[in-house]
Design an enzyme around this catalytic site. Structure first.
Site, PDB file in Angstrom:
ATOM      1  N   CYS A 123       0.877  -1.205  -0.024  1.00  0.00           N
ATOM      2  CA  CYS A 123      -0.086   0.013   0.059  1.00  0.00           C
ATOM      3  C   CYS A 123       0.948   1.313   0.019  1.00  0.00           C
ATOM      4  O   CYS A 123       0.435   2.051  -0.524  1.00  0.00           O
ATOM      5  CB  CYS A 123      -0.819   0.098   1.223  1.00  0.00           C
ATOM      6  SG  CYS A 123      -1.999  -1.403   1.453  1.00  0.00           S
ATOM      7  N   HIS A 259      -3.795   6.780   2.881  1.00  0.00           N
ATOM      8  CA  HIS A 259      -3.926   5.642   2.458  1.00  0.00           C
ATOM      9  C   HIS A 259      -5.347   5.492   2.880  1.00  0.00           C
ATOM     10  O   HIS A 259      -5.779   5.505   3.986  1.00  0.00           O
ATOM     11  CB  HIS A 259      -2.891   4.423   2.871  1.00  0.00           C
ATOM     12  CG  HIS A 259      -3.421   3.214   2.494  1.00  0.00           C
ATOM     13  ND1 HIS A 259      -4.159   2.968   1.333  1.00  0.00           N
ATOM     14  CD2 HIS A 259      -3.419   2.008   3.251  1.00  0.00           C
ATOM     15  CE1 HIS A 259      -4.091   1.494   1.325  1.00  0.00           C
ATOM     16  NE2 HIS A 259      -3.955   1.021   2.515  1.00  0.00           N
ATOM     17  N   ASN A 290     -10.430  -0.277  -0.182  1.00  0.00           N
ATOM     18  CA  ASN A 290      -8.880  -0.297  -0.081  1.00  0.00           C
ATOM     19  C   ASN A 290      -8.178  -0.780  -1.301  1.00  0.00           C
ATOM     20  O   ASN A 290      -8.074  -2.035  -1.545  1.00  0.00           O
ATOM     21  CB  ASN A 290      -8.595  -1.029   1.196  1.00  0.00           C
ATOM     22  CG  ASN A 290      -6.877  -0.947   1.465  1.00  0.00           C
ATOM     23  OD1 ASN A 290      -6.280  -0.752   0.468  1.00  0.00           O
ATOM     24  ND2 ASN A 290      -6.609  -1.212   2.819  1.00  0.00           N
TER      25      ASN A 290
HETATM   26  O1  UT7 Z   1      -4.233  -1.392   3.447  1.00  0.00           O
HETATM   27  C1  UT7 Z   1      -3.252  -2.009   4.308  1.00  0.00           C
HETATM   28  C2  UT7 Z   1      -3.257  -1.798   5.735  1.00  0.00           C
HETATM   29  N1  UT7 Z   1      -4.364  -2.334   6.062  1.00  0.00           N
HETATM   30  C3  UT7 Z   1      -5.293  -1.722   7.194  1.00  0.00           C
HETATM   31  O2  UT7 Z   1      -4.718  -0.870   7.678  1.00  0.00           O
HETATM   32  C4  UT7 Z   1      -6.546  -2.368   7.829  1.00  0.00           C
HETATM   33  C5  UT7 Z   1      -6.534  -2.440   9.300  1.00  0.00           C
HETATM   34  N2  UT7 Z   1      -7.470  -3.173   9.684  1.00  0.00           N
HETATM   35  C6  UT7 Z   1      -8.877  -2.871   9.570  1.00  0.00           C
HETATM   36  O3  UT7 Z   1      -9.188  -2.008   8.895  1.00  0.00           O
HETATM   37  C7  UT7 Z   1      -9.719  -3.677  10.836  1.00  0.00           C
HETATM   38  O4  UT7 Z   1      -9.021  -4.223  11.597  1.00  0.00           O
HETATM   39  C8  UT7 Z   1     -10.933  -4.364   9.945  1.00  0.00           C
HETATM   40  C9  UT7 Z   1     -11.648  -3.615   9.187  1.00  0.00           C
HETATM   41  C10 UT7 Z   1      -9.964  -5.466   9.161  1.00  0.00           C
HETATM   42  C11 UT7 Z   1     -11.494  -5.384  11.097  1.00  0.00           C
HETATM   43  O5  UT7 Z   1     -11.957  -4.523  12.103  1.00  0.00           O
HETATM   44  P1  UT7 Z   1     -11.702  -4.554  13.594  1.00  0.00           P
HETATM   45  O6  UT7 Z   1     -12.399  -3.590  14.428  1.00  0.00           O
HETATM   46  O7  UT7 Z   1     -10.308  -4.581  13.845  1.00  0.00           O
HETATM   47  O8  UT7 Z   1     -12.288  -5.987  13.792  1.00  0.00           O
HETATM   48  P2  UT7 Z   1     -11.797  -7.236  14.756  1.00  0.00           P
HETATM   49  O9  UT7 Z   1     -10.847  -8.015  13.769  1.00  0.00           O
HETATM   50  O10 UT7 Z   1     -11.104  -6.822  16.028  1.00  0.00           O
HETATM   51  O11 UT7 Z   1     -13.167  -8.054  15.031  1.00  0.00           O
HETATM   52  C12 UT7 Z   1     -14.190  -7.460  15.938  1.00  0.00           C
HETATM   53  C13 UT7 Z   1     -15.524  -8.471  15.582  1.00  0.00           C
HETATM   54  C14 UT7 Z   1     -15.054  -9.876  16.054  1.00  0.00           C
HETATM   55  O12 UT7 Z   1     -16.191 -10.273  16.672  1.00  0.00           O
HETATM   56  P3  UT7 Z   1     -16.327 -10.534  18.406  1.00  0.00           P
HETATM   57  O13 UT7 Z   1     -15.086 -11.284  18.650  1.00  0.00           O
HETATM   58  O14 UT7 Z   1     -16.046  -9.072  18.825  1.00  0.00           O
HETATM   59  O15 UT7 Z   1     -17.644 -11.200  18.648  1.00  0.00           O
HETATM   60  C15 UT7 Z   1     -15.029 -10.382  14.704  1.00  0.00           C
HETATM   61  O16 UT7 Z   1     -15.262 -11.836  14.843  1.00  0.00           O
HETATM   62  O17 UT7 Z   1     -15.886  -8.532  14.518  1.00  0.00           O
HETATM   63  C16 UT7 Z   1     -16.059  -9.963  13.867  1.00  0.00           C
HETATM   64  N3  UT7 Z   1     -15.614  -9.836  12.531  1.00  0.00           N
HETATM   65  C17 UT7 Z   1     -16.859  -9.623  11.707  1.00  0.00           C
HETATM   66  N4  UT7 Z   1     -18.043  -9.335  11.552  1.00  0.00           N
HETATM   67  C18 UT7 Z   1     -18.783  -9.385  10.759  1.00  0.00           C
HETATM   68  C19 UT7 Z   1     -14.271  -9.810  11.932  1.00  0.00           C
HETATM   69  N5  UT7 Z   1     -14.687  -9.737  10.444  1.00  0.00           N
HETATM   70  C20 UT7 Z   1     -15.918  -9.563  10.224  1.00  0.00           C
HETATM   71  C21 UT7 Z   1     -16.813  -9.530   9.118  1.00  0.00           C
HETATM   72  N6  UT7 Z   1     -18.214  -9.342   9.384  1.00  0.00           N
HETATM   73  N7  UT7 Z   1     -16.214  -9.421   7.880  1.00  0.00           N
END
Ligand code: UT7
Length: 334
Positions: A123, A259, A290
């Site tokens: 990225c 980004h 993204n």
């Molecule tokens: O471009 C390169 C660099 N990339 C980035 O900078 C991306 C950085 N990361 C992110 O944007 C975020 O981490 C994501 C959008 C990918 C995920 O968001 P998050 O707030 O970090 O979610 P998480 O992984 O901490 O998961 C939170 C909850 C979990 O459920 P519980 O354990 O709280 O019940 C996950 O199981 O969200 C759940 N979850 C989902 N729910 C619905 C994880 N993925 C999904 C999904 N749909 N796709």
């Protein structure tokens, strides 16, 4: 006596002369993404800010998207392809290992025999390219350099992977960089942290794939939350350093083009930087997703096309991703 090697004679200042974007034709909604993963339109919107994204059709190849974005950038810069002294393509999704797609892009545009090569900094690749191009021109190793950020991440994203399927998308952005009377590209602040190599990566090497009983195309995997925390806190410091190195403060900025990784990261960085209200913030992720190396030029081009930003505005570019790697610089918009 041995003759002394002559030193290339460069220029004092550089700037972006023109920018162009290519957005693939097919719009993909969150509902379509949710056909393959256990998620919802609401979760995707609130956790990432993405409302829809674009996936390339078969004819919208990495080469084709690069050429289309470059033609617009060249036209806006009023620079002929024959004047280009180097073509740099930042991408991780050109799926032929060698030669570099930049050679094909240069040939199709009419830049041959300009040197042409790809860079792999995920990225952050486009911002790396801007810095390399600017330094080339400053050092006298070229006058005009074409820098392209392009991805077809839909080819290397697993539609059933809940951690990545909703986030990545396709597109291309290009800029023409050349000499300037006053400074238009500030010093770069860049780096990499290989201790975090595994946080975003291709899941298997090609050698591993050959060893599988049922070989499968490698796809991207991301441990999103640690990347999210790293980006939200560490990248604001990098952005501030890029401003410092340009001799500026947030009050001097007109536009912030981070980004387009996640709307919550964009908001967290804007808060950490204490951006004044007058600073226009790129929020292209809502409709483009993204697009990795393409995200910064796509977002900057969108602001110029909509009139939210104008030529001559001072913008802060910052990009970060797999590696982990990052790069930031202050630029004058073309
Ligand atoms: O471009 C390169 C660099 N990339 C980035 O900078 C991306 C950085 N990361 C992110 O944007 C975020 O981490 C994501 C959008 C990918 C995920 O968001 P998050 O707030 O970090 O979610 P998480 O992984 O901490 O998961 C939170 C909850 C979990 O459920 P519980 O354990 O709280 O019940 C996950 O199981 O969200 C759940 N979850 C989902 N729910 C619905 C994880 N993925 C999904 C999904 N749909 N796709």
């Amino acid at each position: 006596m041995t003759a002394a090697i002559a030193t290339a004679q460069g220029v004092g200042h550089t700037r972006i002369h023109g920018i162009g974007a290519f957005r693939p034709s097919r719009i993909v909604t969150n509902d379509e993404i949710c056909e393959h993963i256990d998620s919802s339109d609401e979760w995707i919107r609130t956790r990432s800010g993405i409302i829809e994204r674009r996936f390339a059709e078969p004819h919208e190849t990495v080469q084709m998207m690069s050429v289309e974005a470059s033609r617009k950038a060249l036209q806006r810069a009023d620079v002929d392809p024959g004047q280009i002294d180097c073509v740099i393509v930042a991408t991780v999704s050109h799926l032929l290992q060698t030669p570099a797609v930049a050679t094909l892009v240069a040939e199709e545009l009419g830049c041959t025999p300009a040197p042409a090569f790809d860079i792999s900094a995920a990225c952050a690749g486009f911002c790396h390219g801007v810095s390399l191009a600017s330094d080339m021109i400053r050092s006298g190793n070229g006058k005009y350099v074409l820098v392209i950020g392009v991805e077809r991440l839909s080819d290397i994203t697993d539609p059933t992977d809940r951690g990545t399927a909703f986030i990545f998308a396709d597109g291309a952005g290009a800029v023409v960089i050349g000499p300037a009377d006053v400074e238009g590209i500030g010093p770069v602040v860049w780096g990499a942290d290989g201790s975090k190599f595994d946080l975003i990566r291709q899941n298997e090497t090609w050698i591993d794939v050959l060893d599988m009983e049922e070989p499968e195309m490698p796809t991207l995997r991301m441990d999103g939350n640690p990347v999210f925390r790293w980006a939200s806190f560490e990248m604001a410091k990098v952005a501030r350093e890029a401003l410092d190195r340009a001799g500026m403060t947030v009050d001097d900025l007109d536009v912030f083009v981070p980004h387009q990784a996640n709307m919550r990261i964009i908001d967290a960085m804007a808060r950490a930087l204490k951006l004044p209200e007058h600073v226009v913030i790129a929020r292209d992720i809502a409709y483009q997703g993204n697009t990795s190396a393409a995200s910064v030029p796509l977002a900057a081009a969108a602001l110029l096309e909509s009139g939210e930003a104008k030529s001559g505005d001072t913008a802060l570019f910052i990009a970060f991703g797999a590696g982990l790697s990052y790069a930031a610089q202050v630029v004058t918009l073309p």
